[in-house]
Motif scaffolding. Structure first.
Motif, PDB file in Angstrom:
ATOM      1  N   ASP A   1     101.282 111.136  52.767  1.00  0.00           N
ATOM      2  CA  ASP A   1     101.347 112.006  51.597  1.00  0.00           C
ATOM      3  C   ASP A   1     100.039 111.914  50.825  1.00  0.00           C
ATOM      4  O   ASP A   1      99.188 111.067  51.099  1.00  0.00           O
ATOM      5  N   ALA A   2      99.893 112.782  49.833  1.00  0.00           N
ATOM      6  CA  ALA A   2      98.647 112.838  49.064  1.00  0.00           C
ATOM      7  C   ALA A   2      98.545 111.736  48.020  1.00  0.00           C
ATOM      8  O   ALA A   2      97.473 111.526  47.448  1.00  0.00           O
ATOM      9  N   GLU A   3      99.647 111.018  47.761  1.00  0.00           N
ATOM     10  CA  GLU A   3      99.673 110.041  46.670  1.00  0.00           C
ATOM     11  C   GLU A   3      99.569 108.603  47.157  1.00  0.00           C
ATOM     12  O   GLU A   3      99.791 107.674  46.379  1.00  0.00           O
ATOM     13  N   TRP A   4      99.286 108.401  48.437  1.00  0.00           N
ATOM     14  CA  TRP A   4      99.114 107.071  49.032  1.00  0.00           C
ATOM     15  C   TRP A   4     100.412 106.266  49.051  1.00  0.00           C
ATOM     16  O   TRP A   4     100.384 105.041  49.142  1.00  0.00           O
ATOM     17  N   ARG A   5     101.571 106.926  48.991  1.00  0.00           N
ATOM     18  CA  ARG A   5     102.828 106.193  48.830  1.00  0.00           C
ATOM     19  C   ARG A   5     103.426 105.723  50.150  1.00  0.00           C
ATOM     20  O   ARG A   5     103.846 104.571  50.269  1.00  0.00           O
TER      21      ARG A   5
END
Length: 706
Positions: free
Chosen positions: A264-268
């Motif tokens: 994902d784009a949020e590094w989660r």
């Protein structure tokens, strides 16, 4: 656990040492390793080669093995009509680059497992990556592809050979684009910076959207560009990305170290494999972030990476292993993710409630199958307000919980560890640890680096020729080394020399560089080939000109040559570096972001050479204090000589001041007045100023408070 021994009924891969090849040693596919026997068989029987390239911790490689290579019907067809060859891309990066270039040219994309069909001249005529076993979604399955290719081989052989020739020529033109060497324009680093600025994610850091891959060479470029130009925005793009990664699931919040990339784009949520080369470069990046800011989060992450490597990725002899798999018990991420009841079992109900809030864990799971990837989604103060308790209590509970979670996780089935030792990746980790040792004044890191360096220099040597070898595993060193092995290891030794002042590391780096020039230098266009010129199976001799997860050997070589010129005073190194930069000048001008580390070499070349010398007096403790202060600063484009380091003749006259230890800052070997006061060093060094407030990034903004 390490790679298991092959089961009975093994094929020709049973005698290999590569964990990846051994994973396939019990397949019903009659796999051959790459070599004369397989190639001769293809030519003798006039059969096409099916070449499968992957690596041991590759998730989709495991999937294709289960679905296709363990399928008796598919294996029988493959064995009857093709010569199947397996290659570990980590052992043969030259083959990987060559056939990946072909795959990208034919399909517009690439990845692993790589599936390539070759004629007996080893020219590719059809390429792909993962294939499902049967037809899906309008796409042919692997068995159907084999049937189509076999039919074309029998009925349209001439067409396939023509296609193979065209593709081989296309690969050759991509590898050698035919540009005349030319100096890179002075404005090129600024152009590269603007490319990165346009793709920067100002909310979550990183460049572009999901999936997000850390590309540590970008951090190297941005930090150096910021130091050279004073552009705070360049610095802050790197800092925000590293800060967001530190608070994401891509960081192993329990055991330290980083996973391969974020889906994902949020590094989660990460793809869970862990690679030595990622963690080595990120260790150096977090050290640089700490040198810029002195913020505790960056030192904490750097020390966690080093501890993870020491604990889980170091051989008894001190060398570093290659990777850990994403999968365990047949599921990706099973080792790392948590159900709420597992948190309660490990911590008790109250601690588990606090930890779940801190790390964004929910009953339905934030990952798969009701499991959660731990990631601190918000500041502890916000968590404390929601829980109605002091922030200090939340902080203490989380600190106590981590070792408990680590102990509980240790009882799970662990992902496979690829325990081969690769010279180039060990070089990267030697660099990271030596940098950490200097930055934090911790000799334990330099000691780890020195043990690994000793291992590689002694064990990864051809006893007949003395030349460096690529990999070691299970008592066997094998495979000619590549450019990356020489360049990355030499860079690690130069960092170790700066950290320790021991002359032997400088001499070994010089020896490796001499061997590298002799074996890999392109006398026609400049720069270095990836492989030596004595392998007749390569239809093109590749030259690395792109930096993704790993640096280009040419970029590291150029930086090494510039450093050696500064460390020794031998201008022949600088001349060779200039030729390398000219060789890649047209490539950089055409696509500046392709080689961020080569851009660093361009900036180093353009900057006036600078030297920092600590001249030790009778007050040895003061000399060490001054040296520690120097090392706490981010000082690119600078050659460092600690109190114990030998110096070139031009700097031999730098003496203590009235018997007191002193620091000299020199440009072009012309030195300013020496400094004896640690408090005056920052100004004398011209290091970037340290922010006076804690690092906090607001959503949508990435400028660091001044």
């Amino acid at each position: 656990m390490s790679a298991a021994s092959p089961r009975p009924r093994a094929n020709r891969l049973a005698g290999e040492k590569s964990p990846y090849l051994l994973q396939h040693a019990a397949n019903p596919v009659d796999w051959h390793p790459w070599g004369d026997e397989a190639i001769a068989k293809a030519r003798r029987e006039d059969k096409p080669i099916f070449l499968s390239i992957g690596y041991s911790t590759c998730h989709w490689c495991h999937v294709m093995e289960r679905e296709s290579f363990e399928n008796a019907e598919i294996a029988a067809y493959l064995n009857a009509h093709f010569v199947p060859i397996k290659v570990d891309r980590e052992e043969r990066p030259d083959l990987d680059q060559l056939y990946m270039t072909a795959t990208q040219a034919m399909t517009g994309g690439g990845g692993w497992p790589m599936s390539v069909w070759l004629n007996p001249r080893l020219e590719p005529f059809f390429c792909g990556t993962y294939f499902p076993p049967d037809d899906r979604g309008g796409r042919p399955g692997f068995l159907e592809m084999l049937r189509r290719i076999q039919r074309a081989w029998k009925e349209s052989r001439g067409t396939l050979d023509e296609q193979a020739g065209r593709l081989a020529r296309a690969v050759g033109s991509l590898v050698d684009e035919g540009d005349a060497p030319a100096a890179a324009p002075v404005s090129l680093p600024a152009t590269a910076y603007r490319h990165f600025e346009r793709s920067f994610d100002a909310a979550f850091g990183g460049f572009g959207g999901a999936p997000k891959f850390p590309r540590p060479v970008q951090f190297s470029f941005l930090f150096r560009y910021a130091a050279a130009t004073g552009d705070g925005r360049a610095r802050d793009m790197a800092l925000l990305t590293l800060e967001r990664m530190a608070h994401g699931g891509i960081r192993d919040q329990v055991g330290g170290g980083f996973h391969r990339y974020s889906v994902d784009a949020e590094w989660r949520v990460p793809h869970f494999e862990k690679m030595l080369f990622d963690n080595a470069q990120l260790l150096a990046a977090y050290c640089a972030a700490w040198q810029f800011t002195r913020q505790p989060i960056f030192e904490e992450v750097a020390r966690e990476i080093a501890e993870y490597i020491r604990r889980d990725m170091t051989s008894p002899e001190g060398a570093f292993f290659s990777a850990e798999d994403a999968d365990s018990e047949g599921h990706e991420g099973r080792f790392y993710a948590w159900r709420l009841e597992e948190l309660r079992e490990a911590l008790g109900a109250e601690e588990a409630r606090i930890v779940a809030e801190r790390f964004a864990c929910v009953a339905e799971g934030n990952f798969e199958d009701g499991r959660n990837v731990l990631h601190p989604a918000e500041e502890i103060e916000a968590v404390a307000r929601r829980l109605g308790m002091p922030a200090a209590k939340v902080r203490n509970v989380v600190a106590r919980a981590k070792p408990k979670l680590f102990a509980a996780r240790a009882r799970r089935a662990r992902p496979l560890r690829d325990d081969k030792v690769i010279a180039s990746w060990n070089g990267l980790m030697i660099s990271g640890l030596a940098t950490a040792g200097r930055a934090f004044g911790d000799t334990a890191f330099a000691t780890m680096a020195a043990r690994a360096a000793e291992f590689v220099l002694v064990r990864l040597r051809d006893p007949a020729t003395g030349q460096l070898l690529r990999r070691w595993r299970d008592g066997e060193a094998r495979g000619a080394a590549f450019l990356d092995d020489y360049a990355f290891l030499a860079a690690g030794l130069l960092d170790l020399f700066e950290a320790s002042g021991e002359a032997r590391w400088l001499e070994e780096a010089r020896r490796l560089t001499a061997e590298q020039i002799e074996g890999f230098w392109d006398a026609t266009r400049g720069g270095f080939f990836l492989a030596r010129g004595d392998d007749p199976t390569l239809f093109v001799r590749p030259k690395s000109d792109y930096e993704g997860a790993e640096p280009s050997g040419n970029s590291v070589a150029a930086l090494n040559l510039l450093r050696l010129a500064g460390l020794t005073g031998d201008e022949a190194y600088r001349a060779r570096a200039e030729e390398t930069l000219r060789a890649f000048g047209p490539r950089l001008e055409r696509f500046p972001p392709a080689m961020p580390l080569m851009m660093c070499a361009v900036m180093d070349h353009l900057a006036p050479p600078r030297q920092v010398v600590v001249a030790a007096g009778a007050d040895r403790e003061q000399a060490e204090t001054l040296w520690r202060e120097v090392n706490r600063c981010f000082l690119p484009h600078t050659t460092l000589f600690g109190p114990n380091a030998p110096r070139p003749r031009a700097l031999a006259g730098m003496k203590p001041v009235n018997g007191r230890s002193a620091v000299y800052v020199c440009r072009n070997f012309a030195c300013h007045a020496p400094t004896t006061d640690p408090d005056q060093l920052l100004e004398a060094l011209g290091a970037p100023p340290i922010p006076q407030r804690p690092l906090r990034f607001e959503p949508g903004s990435f400028m660091l408070p001044q």
